[in-house]
Write an enzyme that holds these catalytic residues in place. Sequence first.
Site, short mmCIF file in Angstrom:
data_model
loop_
_atom_site.label_atom_id
_atom_site.label_comp_id
_atom_site.label_asym_id
_atom_site.label_seq_id
_atom_site.Cartn_x
_atom_site.Cartn_y
_atom_site.Cartn_z
N LYS A 120 0.82 -1.20 0.00
CA LYS A 120 0.00 0.00 0.00
C LYS A 120 0.86 1.26 0.00
CE LYS A 120 -2.18 3.41 2.24
NZ LYS A 120 -1.67 4.36 3.25
N ASP A 138 -6.25 1.40 0.57
CA ASP A 138 -6.24 1.55 2.02
C ASP A 138 -7.61 1.14 2.55
OD1 ASP A 138 -7.83 3.61 1.14
OD2 ASP A 138 -7.25 4.93 2.77
#
Length: 222
Positions: A120, A138
């Site tokens: 991420k 996210d």
Amino acid sequence: MTEEQVFEFYRRLAEANPAPETELRWINPYTLLVAVALSAQATDVSVNKATGPLFELADNPAAMVELGEERLRDFIKTIGLYNSKAKNVILLSQMLLDEYGGEVPQDRDALERLPGVGRKTANVVMNCAFGAETIAVDTHIFRVGNRTGLAPGKTPLHVELALERVTPKPFRLGAHHWLILHGRYVCKARKPECWRCIVRDLCAFEPKTPPPPGATEVIADA
DNA sequence: ATCCCGAGGG
DNA sequence: CCCTCTGGAT
């Protein structure tokens, strides 16, 4: 969602927010990398509060290593998970100095080898700092992808791959920002505000939440 | 009590 | 897959 609906979904988010930006404060790729690494399980507001003073003293890996783990920890005490984050940021900074001449590498494998940097964080840095068409998934985007039916998936990685499949070329660069802002301000985790959502007619989520008593009739996104 | 721009380890 | 790290906001 059909192909046409997906395009319309993005078209509206893009129209509502033509030039979306990260709400994390950053001044160069290094500070972006650190800010995102610090943002795990924390709000951007609390991260910015800490990184403001921090980046005045250390906005590059050499200065960060010089600052040291103990003093870094004092700057980020108000952020969650500060112990491992302080350790990782120092290790990561030292690694940038040792292996990359103090620069932030632009490829995924190199980024993910840095301690405290996962898929991420790497995706955010590649997208925001280096202009790659990556979509960092996210907590917000994971929720929006699943809830709306835009890109369902059991894990963040599944949602990311689904987003890459369905997102039309013109929207790939900004997809991360549009989806995250939509999730943060409209398609919220606890009480999604469907009554003022600009893509509610394209969304699979049922039932749509009605306006609470006294809510102003503002249709807005992010 | 739940969530916030997760990652690493078991 | 699970668990842990962690403070602040709602």
